[in-house]
Scaffold this motif. Structure first.
Motif, PDB file in Angstrom:
ATOM      1  N   ILE A  83       0.876  -1.184   0.000  1.00 12.91           N
ATOM      2  CA  ILE A  83       0.000   0.000   0.000  1.00 12.91           C
ATOM      3  C   ILE A  83       0.906   1.225   0.000  1.00 12.91           C
ATOM      4  N   TYR A  84       0.683   2.182  -0.920  1.00 13.07           N
ATOM      5  CA  TYR A  84       1.618   3.303  -1.022  1.00 13.07           C
ATOM      6  C   TYR A  84       0.940   4.570  -1.517  1.00 13.07           C
ATOM      7  N   ASP A  85       1.601   5.704  -1.257  1.00 11.24           N
ATOM      8  CA  ASP A  85       1.113   7.017  -1.671  1.00 11.24           C
ATOM      9  C   ASP A  85       1.475   7.254  -3.138  1.00 11.24           C
ATOM     10  N   ALA A  86       0.472   7.215  -3.994  1.00  9.75           N
ATOM     11  CA  ALA A  86       0.716   7.368  -5.436  1.00  9.75           C
ATOM     12  C   ALA A  86       0.916   8.827  -5.837  1.00  9.75           C
ATOM     13  N   ASP A  87       0.741   9.761  -4.890  1.00 12.78           N
ATOM     14  CA  ASP A  87       1.008  11.178  -5.187  1.00 12.78           C
ATOM     15  C   ASP A  87       2.475  11.526  -4.946  1.00 12.78           C
ATOM     16  N   ASP A  88       3.198  10.605  -4.326  1.00 11.75           N
ATOM     17  CA  ASP A  88       4.577  10.890  -3.936  1.00 11.75           C
ATOM     18  C   ASP A  88       5.522  10.610  -5.107  1.00 11.75           C
ATOM     19  N   GLU A  89       6.191  11.657  -5.548  1.00 11.64           N
ATOM     20  CA  GLU A  89       7.035  11.534  -6.746  1.00 11.64           C
ATOM     21  C   GLU A  89       8.198  10.565  -6.541  1.00 11.64           C
ATOM     22  N   ASN A  90       8.815  10.599  -5.352  1.00  4.04           N
ATOM     23  CA  ASN A  90       9.932   9.685  -5.078  1.00  4.04           C
ATOM     24  C   ASN A  90       9.496   8.226  -5.160  1.00  4.04           C
ATOM     25  N   ILE A  91       8.296   7.949  -4.650  1.00  2.00           N
ATOM     26  CA  ILE A  91       7.776   6.573  -4.680  1.00  2.00           C
ATOM     27  C   ILE A  91       7.453   6.163  -6.120  1.00  2.00           C
ATOM     28  N   ARG A  92       6.773   7.049  -6.839  1.00  2.00           N
ATOM     29  CA  ARG A  92       6.377   6.734  -8.226  1.00  2.00           C
ATOM     30  C   ARG A  92       7.604   6.464  -9.106  1.00  2.00           C
ATOM     31  N   THR A  93       8.614   7.326  -8.971  1.00  2.00           N
ATOM     32  CA  THR A  93       9.828   7.186  -9.781  1.00  2.00           C
ATOM     33  C   THR A  93      10.524   5.860  -9.488  1.00  2.00           C
ATOM     34  N   LYS A 152      -0.091  -4.316  -5.702  1.00  2.00           N
ATOM     35  CA  LYS A 152       0.013  -2.897  -5.354  1.00  2.00           C
ATOM     36  C   LYS A 152      -1.370  -2.280  -5.123  1.00  2.00           C
ATOM     37  N   LEU A 153      -1.492  -1.563  -4.003  1.00  2.00           N
ATOM     38  CA  LEU A 153      -2.730  -0.834  -3.682  1.00  2.00           C
ATOM     39  C   LEU A 153      -2.367   0.619  -3.391  1.00  2.00           C
ATOM     40  N   PRO A 154      -2.473   1.498  -4.404  1.00  2.00           N
ATOM     41  CA  PRO A 154      -2.123   2.903  -4.202  1.00  2.00           C
ATOM     42  C   PRO A 154      -3.220   3.680  -3.486  1.00  2.00           C
ATOM     43  N   PHE A 155      -2.849   4.801  -2.863  1.00  2.00           N
ATOM     44  CA  PHE A 155      -3.859   5.765  -2.389  1.00  2.00           C
ATOM     45  C   PHE A 155      -3.450   7.147  -2.880  1.00  2.00           C
ATOM     46  N   SER A 156      -4.467   8.000  -3.115  1.00  2.00           N
ATOM     47  CA  SER A 156      -4.172   9.291  -3.733  1.00  2.00           C
ATOM     48  C   SER A 156      -5.277  10.296  -3.456  1.00  2.00           C
ATOM     49  N   LEU A 157      -4.878  11.576  -3.389  1.00  2.00           N
ATOM     50  CA  LEU A 157      -5.865  12.659  -3.315  1.00  2.00           C
ATOM     51  C   LEU A 157      -6.136  13.228  -4.707  1.00  2.00           C
ATOM     52  N   GLU A 158      -5.378  12.759  -5.715  1.00  2.00           N
ATOM     53  CA  GLU A 158      -5.409  13.398  -7.029  1.00  2.00           C
ATOM     54  C   GLU A 158      -5.927  12.529  -8.167  1.00  2.00           C
ATOM     55  N   LYS A 214      -7.793   8.511  -9.557  1.00  2.00           N
ATOM     56  CA  LYS A 214      -8.683   7.406  -9.180  1.00  2.00           C
ATOM     57  C   LYS A 214      -8.075   6.070  -9.590  1.00  2.00           C
ATOM     58  N   PHE A 215      -8.538   4.993  -8.928  1.00  2.00           N
ATOM     59  CA  PHE A 215      -8.007   3.656  -9.228  1.00  2.00           C
ATOM     60  C   PHE A 215      -9.135   2.632  -9.242  1.00  2.00           C
ATOM     61  N   ASP A 216      -8.920   1.555 -10.013  1.00  2.00           N
ATOM     62  CA  ASP A 216      -9.836   0.405  -9.942  1.00  2.00           C
ATOM     63  C   ASP A 216      -9.551  -0.401  -8.678  1.00  2.00           C
ATOM     64  N   GLN A 244     -15.338  12.347  -0.432  1.00  2.00           N
ATOM     65  CA  GLN A 244     -15.527  10.999   0.128  1.00  2.00           C
ATOM     66  C   GLN A 244     -14.252  10.199  -0.104  1.00  2.00           C
ATOM     67  N   ILE A 245     -13.838   9.444   0.914  1.00  2.00           N
ATOM     68  CA  ILE A 245     -12.779   8.458   0.700  1.00  2.00           C
ATOM     69  C   ILE A 245     -13.440   7.224   0.078  1.00  2.00           C
ATOM     70  N   ILE A 246     -12.925   6.794  -1.071  1.00  2.00           N
ATOM     71  CA  ILE A 246     -13.422   5.573  -1.715  1.00  2.00           C
ATOM     72  C   ILE A 246     -12.267   4.574  -1.736  1.00  2.00           C
ATOM     73  N   ILE A 247     -12.515   3.354  -1.263  1.00  2.00           N
ATOM     74  CA  ILE A 247     -11.491   2.306  -1.327  1.00  2.00           C
ATOM     75  C   ILE A 247     -12.068   1.116  -2.086  1.00  2.00           C
TER      76      ILE A 247
END
Length: 451
Positions: free
Chosen positions: A218-228, A239-245, A247-249, A258-261
């Protein structure tokens, strides 16, 4: 290093703090011959434990011949990898591991490992709170509470929620969490990683190195260091990303506040306004913890209620008191720029900011827009405040240097006006004037209560 192979072996333990003494308790239970060595002084409460278990120990020195006689060495996370003693052990091919690695050999419990530069304590406590509310047998350890080794020796939980620092992850070999969480990566502790951000990032990603296709990351998909990093380095776990920016299936995101998981065609949702902890960073912490809970199939209603009543972490944006309509907030746990960024971002009124301490290579320019927008006065609380004065001297009309918490709080009391906020968010380590960040936070709260 399998369990049977470890039996009846000799272990040397470097460091007589929480992880060292926890390892000694577990090693004693598992029949090891133990020698514990600390270059500093060992606290009386830990000496008592060692004496009661009749464990051989020393302080204020390292007797190398006894340490080199060990089959395995457990190094406390505070000891750097490159000190001469550790380098000599590696030359002699004596395995040097962390307490997390050692303890994981002696438990069949499933593990949720949580790491990141910021938010890991809150996310760990959040996840543990939801698991307990869902009647799951779970211990919480690592950087919080009793050490993992001590809990493995004394309890029999089905699950562990572990807060893991990069230093603890540096010493793992086979350690494998069923669920790994990476909250974010921002420059921190670079002094331990040759001042190279990529070395620190690699240390954080060790959390997933032994995971299999059956595990989850589970990881922050908004984080550039992680994405790179993920683009260049495959991860076996699901992989289960989370993001404020975005959407994911499969993952967690925001839609209409709303938080959607979504995980494997199941869906959880909850309004962010119902979260007990507000602020964007806490929304992310909640997403990570709720994703863990969803994987464990905890009832949705239980997850919602837990997220509504979770109390947060001491010294992390902790509201202390309101005096003359001025709110005092203790964020002593903010020991790096990113943590202070979150704190300033969440301020809703003009702020008197108490900042400073031991600088771990901070670049303050990231905070300039927030300081210009939110901060009306700066109180420096450190032995050397030159960089802070240099960075923000033109941003505020009032800038004061202080050498004690009492003095800092009294000055803040004089400067702050009705409906404003006094925020302790140091962006630095605490070791110049305080024992640790907890001591700094407690002194702040005491000084506020004494106003």
């Amino acid at each position: 290093m399998q369990e049977k192979a470890l039996k009846q072996k000799k272990i040397a333990i470097l460091g007589g703090g929480e992880s060292g003494v926890g390892t000694a308790i577990l090693a004693e239970k598992e029949g090891f011959k133990i020698f514990l060595s600390d270059k500093g002084k060992i606290k009386d409460k830990y000496k008592e434990v060692l004496e009661n278990l009749e464990i051989e120990w020393e302080e204020l020195q390292h007797s190398e011949e006894k340490i080199f006689d060990a089959d395995v060495v457990m190094k406390s996370p505070g000891i750097p990898e490159n000190v001469p003693l550790v380098l000599k052990l590696k030359e002699k091919n004596i395995p040097v591991i962390s307490e997390i690695e050692f303890a994981s050999e002696f438990t069949s419990a499933e593990i949720i490992g949580i790491t990141g530069s910021n938010g890991k304590t809150t996310t760990t406590k959040f996840a543990h709170h939801i698991l307990k509310s869902g009647n799951i047998s779970a211990g919480m350890a690592g950087n919080v509470g009793d050490s993992f080794a001590k809990q493995v020796a004394e309890n029999d939980y089905d699950w562990y929620v572990l807060e893991l620092s990069s230093f603890q992850l540096d010493g793992i070999v086979n350690f494998r969490p069923e669920i790994a969480v990476l909250t974010n990566i921002t420059p921190d502790h670079l002094d331990r990683y040759d001042n190279k951000l990529e070395n620190y990032i690699a240390a954080k990603f060790r959390i997933t190195m032994n995971q299999t296709e059956d595990d989850y990351f589970i990881y922050d998909a908004d984080d550039e260091n992680i994405r790179t990093w993920l683009k260049k380095n495959p991860v076996k776990a699901q992989k289960l990303p989370f993001s404020l920016e975005r959407k994911f299936d499969n993952g967690a995101y925001l839609e209409n506040n709303q938080i959607i998981i979504k995980i494997n065609n199941t869906e959880f949702n909850m309004p962010t306004t119902d979260l007990s902890l507000q602020g964007k960073h806490n929304t992310k912490n909640a997403m990570a913890a709720a994703t863990v809970a969803q994987l464990l199939r905890i009832r949705k209603q239980t997850i919602r209620e837990s997220m509504e009543n979770f109390q947060g972490v001491e010294h992390r944006l902790e509201k202390v008191l309101k005096i003359n309509n001025v709110l005092y907030i203790n964020d002593s746990k903010a020991t790096n720029i990113n943590a202070t960024f979150y704190a300033l971002e969440s301020m809703e009124s003009a702020t008197v900011w108490i900042v400073g301490g031991v600088d771990k290579g901070n670049v303050y320019s990231d905070l300039l827009p927030l300081v210009n927008e939110k901060v009306k006065a700066i109180i420096c609380l450190g032995v050397d405040n030159a960089k802070i004065i240099d960075a923000f001297g033109n941003c505020v009309d009032v800038m004061v240097e202080t050498q004690s918490m009492d003095e800092a709080v009294k000055i803040a009391y004089k400067i702050a006006e009705k409906n404003e906020t006094v925020l302790l968010s140091p962006a630095c380590a605490s070791f110049d004037l305080f024992e640790n960040y907890e001591d700094r936070g407690r002194q702040f709260k005491e000084a506020v209560r004494n106003l």
